[in-house]
Design an enzyme around this catalytic site. Sequence first.
Site, short mmCIF file in Angstrom:
data_model
loop_
_atom_site.label_atom_id
_atom_site.label_comp_id
_atom_site.label_asym_id
_atom_site.label_seq_id
_atom_site.Cartn_x
_atom_site.Cartn_y
_atom_site.Cartn_z
N ASP A 265 0.87 -1.17 0.00
CA ASP A 265 0.00 0.00 0.00
C ASP A 265 0.91 1.23 0.00
O ASP A 265 2.11 1.12 0.34
CB ASP A 265 -0.90 -0.04 1.23
CG ASP A 265 -1.74 1.22 1.37
OD1 ASP A 265 -2.32 1.65 0.36
OD2 ASP A 265 -1.79 1.77 2.49
N ASP A 267 -0.21 5.04 0.97
CA ASP A 267 -0.48 6.01 2.03
C ASP A 267 -0.39 5.35 3.41
O ASP A 267 -0.99 4.29 3.66
CB ASP A 267 -1.85 6.63 1.86
CG ASP A 267 -1.95 7.44 0.58
OD1 ASP A 267 -0.99 7.41 -0.21
OD2 ASP A 267 -2.98 8.10 0.35
#
EC number: 3.1.3.3
Length: 482
Positions: A265, A267
């Site tokens: 991922d 963020d």
Amino acid sequence: MASSPSRSRNLSLAKESLTGSSYLDDHLEYKSHQSGPSTSIDGVMDQPTRRPRHTMSNASLTSRRSISAISPSPMVAQESSTVYTISHTNCVREPGGPARLVATIYYNSASPRHPHIHPDQSPPGRAIDRIPVPEIVEGSAPTTSIAEYPLEPPAPEPEPLDHLYGAYISQLCLTHFLSTLDSLLIHNRSEERRLTSSHRCLAPDPVKPRVMEVTFSPAPNSEYLPFPLISKHESIYKFEREWNCEIVLQPSTVYRRHKRLCVFDMDSTLIQQEVIDEIAAFIGVKEAVAAITERAMNGELDFASSLKARVALLKGVPSHVFEHLKPKLVITPGAKELCKCLKRLGFTLAVLSGGFQPLADWLAGQLGLDHAFANHLIVDPKTETLTGELDPSCPIVDAQHKRNLLISLASGKDIPLAQTMAVGDGANDIPMLQTAGLGVAWKAKSKVQMEAPARLNIGESMLDLIYLLGVTKEEVDELLRD
């Protein structure tokens, strides 16, 4: 060869006057060089007669809760200056024997629970100093208000054993862990109740290790405690709290050590911010957007709907906002080093982001990633501003799409899912974490930590994730060497 103690309740930590061996030495899978008497046949014959530490009775062999210990001293024959060593018998599993599990134990040395090594070393108190108000952890008692207890309230935290026995993975800590594992075998068949284990230090100091790898068998009865729930068992959770550490469990297979694909991922994982919140701050609507982001990451809102709602608030933002944000993004400490190590091990790396493509592409360039997938925003060519809409020709990178991308990348490179790894922190990462061969919730939201196969919150560097592959600190240094 010395025999093992018969039961886990009688674990011996006494040092041998002759060899310096201990109970835990018997579990070393890869024993480091030790100074002292020669281990050759001639050297052994020259030593005084050695009295065995323990005797093993027939009763101990059939004991329901025994932990086997195997002598660390190899059998050696010296002939024509050639030394033949028989490896530790726990290195190779007996044919038909129970499958093994690997526990990677991380000590939280970066954030110790106690600021002083020992109470006697604390700074002296002054008469004017206020006594700190004791706290009760939320959820551990019917109420967290001490004033509501007529007598003595429950202890805020369990006894900090690491504070007493060493701010690292001490021998007693490891012995306690083996005893905890042993207690989980109560529902196993009689022939599968004898715990066998070995361990080795991964980083950074063999005397005061911060990361330890423990290989053990058998696993608890799956009907009583399935593998995905072992790390969530209350006994394991209590052990982690008492010793200020975290445990990641994996099957001991060749795919654990030799993975080939890792997806991240973006963020709050590879970078320390939420990109959409930073864009909102740029235009002065951060509070409204951040509130939606937090609920979405906690799984309280549908990600696709919440994304559209947040993107709508960005209408009119200049399209060059991404160039403005790039210098402000903070890459998570250790992310560059982790990606460099994985690339040198032959990994394919990808970022699967619920953020936006321009920044995902920029991050891929910074970290040397092979692929970057994120959401696409529509830009008005006349005004060169964002329209507040997502490009309908590109799929939204939500939870299901992240999972599909993981499967597609693995399939396209002929990589079994068992050889894949995924790292994330939000609710939209859960499906890919549960699909990958190893899914790690990195400093994640509570919901993600409960549902992900593994979690890691301690430490400050993402480089710690590489120890889950069985790589040692020495090997990491070699991988990072230019």
